[in-house]
Scaffold this motif. Structure first.
Motif, short mmCIF file in Angstrom:
data_model
loop_
_atom_site.label_atom_id
_atom_site.label_comp_id
_atom_site.label_asym_id
_atom_site.label_seq_id
_atom_site.Cartn_x
_atom_site.Cartn_y
_atom_site.Cartn_z
N UNK A 1 -17.62 8.02 20.84
CA UNK A 1 -16.67 9.05 20.42
C UNK A 1 -15.27 8.51 20.25
N UNK A 2 -14.85 7.58 21.11
CA UNK A 2 -13.51 7.00 21.00
C UNK A 2 -13.38 6.06 19.81
N UNK A 3 -14.51 5.48 19.39
CA UNK A 3 -14.46 4.61 18.21
C UNK A 3 -14.18 5.39 16.93
N UNK A 4 -14.55 6.68 16.94
CA UNK A 4 -14.30 7.50 15.74
C UNK A 4 -12.81 7.62 15.46
N UNK A 5 -11.99 8.10 16.41
CA UNK A 5 -10.55 8.16 16.12
C UNK A 5 -9.91 6.77 15.97
N UNK A 6 -10.47 5.76 16.64
CA UNK A 6 -9.93 4.41 16.48
C UNK A 6 -10.10 3.95 15.04
N UNK A 7 -11.29 4.16 14.49
CA UNK A 7 -11.53 3.76 13.10
C UNK A 7 -10.69 4.54 12.11
N UNK A 8 -10.49 5.84 12.38
CA UNK A 8 -9.76 6.67 11.44
C UNK A 8 -8.24 6.49 11.55
N UNK A 9 -7.78 5.97 12.68
CA UNK A 9 -6.33 5.84 12.88
C UNK A 9 -5.89 4.39 13.05
N UNK A 10 -6.78 3.44 12.76
CA UNK A 10 -6.49 2.05 13.06
C UNK A 10 -5.29 1.51 12.28
N UNK A 11 -5.00 2.10 11.11
CA UNK A 11 -3.87 1.62 10.32
C UNK A 11 -2.63 2.49 10.49
N UNK A 12 -2.72 3.48 11.39
CA UNK A 12 -1.59 4.37 11.62
C UNK A 12 -0.81 3.89 12.82
N UNK A 13 0.33 3.29 12.58
CA UNK A 13 1.19 2.81 13.66
C UNK A 13 2.43 3.68 13.71
N UNK A 14 2.21 4.94 14.09
CA UNK A 14 3.33 5.88 14.10
C UNK A 14 2.88 7.22 14.61
N UNK A 15 3.49 8.31 14.11
CA UNK A 15 3.27 9.65 14.63
C UNK A 15 2.20 10.36 13.84
N UNK A 16 1.17 10.87 14.52
CA UNK A 16 0.10 11.59 13.84
C UNK A 16 -0.79 12.27 14.85
N UNK A 17 -1.35 13.44 14.45
CA UNK A 17 -2.43 14.05 15.21
C UNK A 17 -3.74 13.38 14.87
N UNK A 18 -4.76 13.61 15.67
CA UNK A 18 -6.11 13.19 15.32
C UNK A 18 -6.53 13.95 14.06
N UNK A 19 -7.25 13.29 13.15
CA UNK A 19 -7.60 13.90 11.86
C UNK A 19 -8.71 14.93 12.01
N UNK A 20 -8.86 15.77 10.97
CA UNK A 20 -9.94 16.76 10.95
C UNK A 20 -11.30 16.08 11.05
N UNK A 21 -11.43 14.93 10.39
CA UNK A 21 -12.72 14.24 10.40
C UNK A 21 -13.19 13.88 11.80
N UNK A 22 -12.25 13.54 12.68
CA UNK A 22 -12.59 13.23 14.06
C UNK A 22 -13.18 14.45 14.75
N UNK A 23 -12.51 15.60 14.59
CA UNK A 23 -12.99 16.82 15.22
C UNK A 23 -14.35 17.26 14.65
N UNK A 24 -14.53 17.10 13.35
CA UNK A 24 -15.81 17.47 12.73
C UNK A 24 -16.94 16.59 13.27
N UNK A 25 -16.66 15.28 13.40
CA UNK A 25 -17.67 14.38 13.95
C UNK A 25 -18.06 14.77 15.37
N UNK A 26 -17.06 15.09 16.18
CA UNK A 26 -17.34 15.54 17.56
C UNK A 26 -18.14 16.84 17.57
N UNK A 27 -17.81 17.76 16.66
CA UNK A 27 -18.49 19.05 16.61
C UNK A 27 -19.97 18.87 16.28
#
Length: 505
Positions: A192-218
């Motif tokens: 589960x932690x690899x999902x947001x890591x993969x989706x945010x790996x290039x984001x070095x700043x301010x951001x919420x977790x993406x919708x895709x992360x929540x959908x995957x968890x759901x």
């Protein structure tokens, strides 16, 4: 009782010789697909209705449901920049969990393990969906309601899981079973932690977790809720030595409600373990929000979460197998486990004290300026966070093993698990609320270190005087209304084995 003793009666039915440990008779299992064995590449797998297979199924339910919950919370703030919604949801969650946890055994016994697990999994799905909704609507009421609902659902799920994990395995394998469960369960949080890591790996700043992360968890939590129905009834589970888990007649609601009181009356020493129960969820708000969420940026939080749960797997493996080490008596293993746990707590949280002195709530940086894995000085906090994960698994594994070493009675273990989950959830509710009202970080740190070390000292007399090398059948029967003959007849398989329709208690 006069005549043949309980242990002698059980031994007459056993399919193994106690001196040689070699089979003296062929174990005859019921003629059903649930008891067929398959060989793949030379390995003979256990039958479907065996404790190992049933434990794996329960482990994957927790992989999909609590595992995704842990991955989400491990991001700090539930993946939100502002942790307020996450704090309120988790305060509501653990508040209801604390109440339901005390009575979860009652409801689980009535509903059955499969229904309890499935309903529990559904609660995790609603919880994840509330964060997906919050990303777009900022609906704080929905996330708070979802947290409260999950507290009810999780109480049932964890009670059912605890009853299986502590009562299905034979005495000699309880540590390994706990280890297997904890490793599979935490692998869910790793994935589960690899999902947001993969989706945010290039984001070095301010951001919420993406919708895709929540959908995957759901999606994963919904699969977990459905997987619960792959379990078999407890009275159909047969161990490899021919024995069955202890099943009982349906109790009345009144007798089950009194079960918690009876547990304290028959085993008052369990109260000495209550501080350990309280400590077992006390540190999560500090770990996830006040360390990971406050000190690191989003992609680094995701990486930290991955290694946190990988170290949980390592901790469960090390302690689980050490607790079942065959060359040392169980009483000695219990004492060594206590000493090792105390030493680890003092060492890791001692390092945590040095780290916590470097920042406060007032000095927390904006998201874009927080620690990134490319910054100098990242290595020390990274290792500390890994060790926090290791000690978490070590603590949970030891607590479960200590409880399992005190009895083999399924009903008593369900009540132990109810106390455990209820008290630890009360601790969780308190700490998430403390973070929401912005208690100083150092105060929260001090409460963790003091509670962890102090609870071990309070539990020491139980470890020294109540853990025995084996739990006699007479002691387990003292808590029930059944006779020795009834329990022996139900727990030992005869060549003409038959099944009843009773549920585990």
């Amino acid at each position: 009782m006069a005549g043949t003793s309980i242990d002698e009666k059980a031994a007459q039915h056993n399919v193994h010789d106690s001196a040689s440990h070699e089979p003296t008779a062929v174990l005859e299992l019921p003629n059903s697909w649930k008891y067929k064995r398959f060989t793949v590449l030379g390995y003979k797998f256990p039958w479907y209705a065996s404790p190992p297979v049933q434990l794996v199924i329960v482990s994957f339910v927790c992989f999909m449901c609590p595992g995704m919950f842990n991955a989400l919370n491990g991001m700090g703030g539930g993946g939100q920049l502002d942790p307020s919604a996450n704090n309120k949801a988790n305060t509501a969650l653990y508040s209801t969990f604390a109440v339901v946890g005390f009575f979860a055994g009652t409801f689980t016994n009535k509903l059955g393990i499969r229904t309890a697990l499935s309903f529990g999994g559904f609660g995790y799905s609603v919880y994840v969906a509330s964060y997906l909704c919050y990303n777009h609507t900022q609906n704080l009421g929905f996330t708070t309601f979802a947290g409260a609902l999950l507290g009810v659902c999780a109480g049932l799920l964890w009670c059912a899981q605890g009853a299986i994990m502590m009562s299905y395995p034979p005495e000699a394998s309880k540590g390994r079973y706990i280890s297997w469960f904890w490793m599979i369960f935490n692998l869910g949080a790793v994935i589960g932690s690899l999902i947001p890591l993969g989706q945010n790996i290039h984001i070095n700043g301010s951001s919420n977790v993406t919708d895709g992360t929540y959908v995957g968890f759901l999606v994963l939590t919904l699969i977990g809720a459905g997987l619960s129905w792959c379990l078999v009834n407890a009275d159909e589970v047969i161990r490899d030595d021919g024995s069955k888990v202890i099943v009982m007649k349906h109790p009345s609601w009144k007798s089950e409600l009194w079960g918690l009181v009876e547990t304290v009356q028959s085993d008052p020493y369990i109260i000495a373990l209550f501080p350990m129960f309280l400590a077992s969820n006390w540190f999560y708000a500090y770990h996830f929000t006040e360390v990971n969420g406050a000190y690191f940026n989003i992609r680094t939080r995701a990486l930290n979460s991955v290694v946190y749960y990988l170290c949980q797997i390592l901790g469960a493996y090390v302690f689980g197998y050490a607790l079942d080490f065959k060359g040392v008596s169980r009483t000695v293993r219990a004492k060594v486990a206590w000493a090792a746990l105390f030493a680890i707590i003092m060492a890791v949280w001692g390092g945590g004290y040095a780290f916590q002195k470097t920042y406060t709530r007032a000095t927390v940086k904006p998201e874009a300026d927080r620690m990134d894995w490319t910054h100098d000085g990242y290595g020390g906090p990274f290792v500390l966070y890994m060790l926090y994960g290791f000690t978490d698994a070590a603590w949970q594994t030891c607590v479960y093993w200590f409880m399992g070493a005190l009895t083999n009675n399924g009903r008593k273990l369900a009540n132990f698990a109810g106390f455990y989950k209820g008290i630890q959830s009360a601790g969780g509710a308190i700490t998430w609320r403390l973070d929401d009202i912005k208690i100083p970080y150092m105060n929260m740190f001090a409460s963790n270190w003091a509670l962890l070390s102090g609870s071990l000292l309070i539990a020491l007399p139980v470890i020294l005087w109540k853990v025995e090398n084996t739990t006699s059948l007479e002691k387990d029967l003292a808590f029930t209304d059944e006779t020795a003959e009834e329990v022996v007849a139900k727990t030992i398989i005869s060549p003409a084995a038959s099944h009843n329709d009773e549920k585990v208690v």
